[in-house]
Motif scaffolding. Sequence first.
Motif, PDB file in Angstrom:
ATOM      1  N   ASP A 163       0.825  -1.199   0.000  1.00 41.95           N
ATOM      2  CA  ASP A 163       0.000   0.000   0.000  1.00 41.95           C
ATOM      3  C   ASP A 163       0.866   1.259   0.000  1.00 41.95           C
ATOM      4  O   ASP A 163       0.548   2.252  -0.675  1.00 41.95           O
ATOM      5  CB  ASP A 163      -0.930   0.004   1.216  1.00 41.95           C
ATOM      6  CG  ASP A 163      -2.050  -1.020   1.090  1.00 41.95           C
ATOM      7  OD1 ASP A 163      -2.312  -1.478  -0.044  1.00 41.95           O
ATOM      8  OD2 ASP A 163      -2.652  -1.359   2.125  1.00 41.95           O
ATOM      9  N   ALA A 164       1.952   1.238   0.767  1.00 40.64           N
ATOM     10  CA  ALA A 164       2.855   2.394   0.786  1.00 40.64           C
ATOM     11  C   ALA A 164       3.498   2.584  -0.577  1.00 40.64           C
ATOM     12  O   ALA A 164       3.637   3.722  -1.064  1.00 40.64           O
ATOM     13  CB  ALA A 164       3.920   2.201   1.862  1.00 40.64           C
ATOM     14  N   ILE A 165       3.923   1.500  -1.205  1.00 42.63           N
ATOM     15  CA  ILE A 165       4.505   1.581  -2.545  1.00 42.63           C
ATOM     16  C   ILE A 165       3.512   2.188  -3.517  1.00 42.63           C
ATOM     17  O   ILE A 165       3.842   3.083  -4.308  1.00 42.63           O
ATOM     18  CB  ILE A 165       4.966   0.196  -3.015  1.00 42.63           C
ATOM     19  CG1 ILE A 165       6.191  -0.249  -2.225  1.00 42.63           C
ATOM     20  CG2 ILE A 165       5.263   0.196  -4.513  1.00 42.63           C
ATOM     21  CD1 ILE A 165       6.604  -1.685  -2.482  1.00 42.63           C
ATOM     22  N   ASP A 166       2.267   1.710  -3.482  1.00 42.84           N
ATOM     23  CA  ASP A 166       1.255   2.222  -4.405  1.00 42.84           C
ATOM     24  C   ASP A 166       1.013   3.711  -4.175  1.00 42.84           C
ATOM     25  O   ASP A 166       0.883   4.488  -5.141  1.00 42.84           O
ATOM     26  CB  ASP A 166      -0.048   1.450  -4.232  1.00 42.84           C
ATOM     27  CG  ASP A 166      -1.127   1.930  -5.194  1.00 42.84           C
ATOM     28  OD1 ASP A 166      -0.937   1.789  -6.417  1.00 42.84           O
ATOM     29  OD2 ASP A 166      -2.146   2.479  -4.721  1.00 42.84           O
ATOM     30  N   ALA A 167       0.963   4.145  -2.915  1.00 44.20           N
ATOM     31  CA  ALA A 167       0.726   5.559  -2.624  1.00 44.20           C
ATOM     32  C   ALA A 167       1.866   6.433  -3.142  1.00 44.20           C
ATOM     33  O   ALA A 167       1.639   7.498  -3.725  1.00 44.20           O
ATOM     34  CB  ALA A 167       0.551   5.754  -1.117  1.00 44.20           C
ATOM     35  N   LEU A 168       3.101   5.976  -2.968  1.00 46.93           N
ATOM     36  CA  LEU A 168       4.256   6.752  -3.422  1.00 46.93           C
ATOM     37  C   LEU A 168       4.322   6.823  -4.945  1.00 46.93           C
ATOM     38  O   LEU A 168       4.545   7.890  -5.527  1.00 46.93           O
ATOM     39  CB  LEU A 168       5.539   6.140  -2.859  1.00 46.93           C
ATOM     40  CG  LEU A 168       5.761   6.339  -1.354  1.00 46.93           C
ATOM     41  CD1 LEU A 168       6.793   5.355  -0.830  1.00 46.93           C
ATOM     42  CD2 LEU A 168       6.197   7.776  -1.063  1.00 46.93           C
ATOM     43  N   VAL A 169       4.119   5.683  -5.598  1.00 47.35           N
ATOM     44  CA  VAL A 169       4.181   5.668  -7.062  1.00 47.35           C
ATOM     45  C   VAL A 169       3.016   6.468  -7.653  1.00 47.35           C
ATOM     46  O   VAL A 169       3.186   7.199  -8.634  1.00 47.35           O
ATOM     47  CB  VAL A 169       4.200   4.226  -7.588  1.00 47.35           C
ATOM     48  CG1 VAL A 169       4.132   4.199  -9.116  1.00 47.35           C
ATOM     49  CG2 VAL A 169       5.454   3.500  -7.115  1.00 47.35           C
ATOM     50  N   SER A 170       1.857   6.355  -7.044  1.00 44.97           N
ATOM     51  CA  SER A 170       0.706   7.110  -7.529  1.00 44.97           C
ATOM     52  C   SER A 170       0.940   8.612  -7.405  1.00 44.97           C
ATOM     53  O   SER A 170       0.545   9.391  -8.280  1.00 44.97           O
ATOM     54  CB  SER A 170      -0.551   6.712  -6.755  1.00 44.97           C
ATOM     55  OG  SER A 170      -0.885   5.361  -7.002  1.00 44.97           O
ATOM     56  N   PHE A 171       1.576   9.026  -6.329  1.00 37.34           N
ATOM     57  CA  PHE A 171       1.903  10.443  -6.158  1.00 37.34           C
ATOM     58  C   PHE A 171       2.796  10.906  -7.308  1.00 37.34           C
ATOM     59  O   PHE A 171       2.553  11.939  -7.921  1.00 37.34           O
ATOM     60  CB  PHE A 171       2.609  10.656  -4.819  1.00 37.34           C
ATOM     61  CG  PHE A 171       2.821  12.101  -4.454  1.00 37.34           C
ATOM     62  CD1 PHE A 171       2.012  12.722  -3.532  1.00 37.34           C
ATOM     63  CD2 PHE A 171       3.849  12.839  -5.031  1.00 37.34           C
ATOM     64  CE1 PHE A 171       2.195  14.060  -3.187  1.00 37.34           C
ATOM     65  CE2 PHE A 171       4.051  14.174  -4.704  1.00 37.34           C
ATOM     66  CZ  PHE A 171       3.220  14.781  -3.775  1.00 37.34           C
TER      67      PHE A 171
END
Length: 446
Positions: free
Chosen positions: A321-329
């Motif tokens: 979830d943290a990876i997805d949030a960072l990449v999405s940003f």
Amino acid sequence: MDLAALRTAVSGSVLAAEDQGWDAARNSHAGLGRPDVIVRVDSLDDVSEAVRFAAAGHREVVVRAGGHSAWCTLDDGVLVDLTALDSVEVVEDPDGGALVRIGGGARWGDVARVLSDRGLGISSGDTASVGVGGLTLGGGIGLMVRAWGLAADQLVGAQLVTAQGEVVEVTDASHPDLLWALRGGGGNFGIVTRFDFRAHDLSGVVLAELGVSGNARPILAALRDVLADAPRELTVTFMDVPAMDPNAPAGASIVAVWAGSDEEALRAALAPLLTVEGVVLNDLAARVYPDILLDHPVPEPEQQMPGFLGGNTLLPELDDDAIDALVSFRESTPASVLLLRSLGGAFGDVPQDATPFPARNATWFAMAGAFDIPGLVDDAQRARLEEAWAAIEARGAGVYGNFSTTTDPAFAERMYPAGTMARLAAVKATWDPRNVFARNHNVVPA
């Protein structure tokens, strides 16, 4: 402002706005600062005189070593420029090994060159022109952070000019609370004119550069899994940057640094990552440590830093979830940047209360932000990005002051847990009760 007495007392130079060389002296990575006066010191006594002058006039003291505070020009107050105090001396450690005594104005590239010639190293910043002082006092997450910890973790002593202009030799034996505060508590307690570090044997380093293409999510998940069990000699950095700086190729990449000269060990550690689609090994070779440090020259004075919408956080877990949030940003705004660096290893060996630095349980440092460029970002986008970053930061266990993008004094409250801040405030009350050294992530005296 009468500078005659100060000019007489100081062996270095004292500059005011009308003096030749003023613009060059006040320029930094953040642009042209506007201090009241600049004191370019040549000696320890000069530092004491500059602090006494500032205290007598109830002026704040601003300290410059490397000048890499990219979002903060040095305005108002007395700017004490330590550039000339750049000595690097290697001496025998009574407890075995080597001690390195480094002047408060030295920069990491020069230090690395001296140490490399002796087969030694200290975990430092990534950039040659970064000052030893600012990086160390803020903690110092470097390219050897998993092998040796923070720059501050290697600090065993210091010479400090107090808010009264007095000179104090600081060790764990003489002033343990003050040395504790200097290991990550910032420039709140005086001007450090000499840092004493314990050095490490270092025959060389191995650097690997990996290209990254496609969806970064599975690649970052694989990188996380590799680092979970990797030898502590390995520290990696993931970077994804826009096409804005001709000195920094656009796109995503991974840089891996091995503390030592064993090329095959690094190749073996990275092998699982090279099976992931979108990852390619571009280069892997032994180097000397000074050669892998980056070089960022001071920009032209008219090149002002843009605003930055984002921040950094110290993540105990880099889950999906943290990876997805960072990449999405990063994906949401073309003019944005994403950086991650692996922690753990020696960084995590240090007990939480041994230094002020937060989140010793963190396994990754993450930074993301969009450049607030007029015409590219509107109010609605600013609000969306600020909300997205707040959610990411909330996943972390602390923030890293050296990579902060705000000069708001209240930011220090986000940097340190309450108990740590209370202890820092007590040390501050002892050494700087009038808060002369307030131009930093300020700790208010208790």
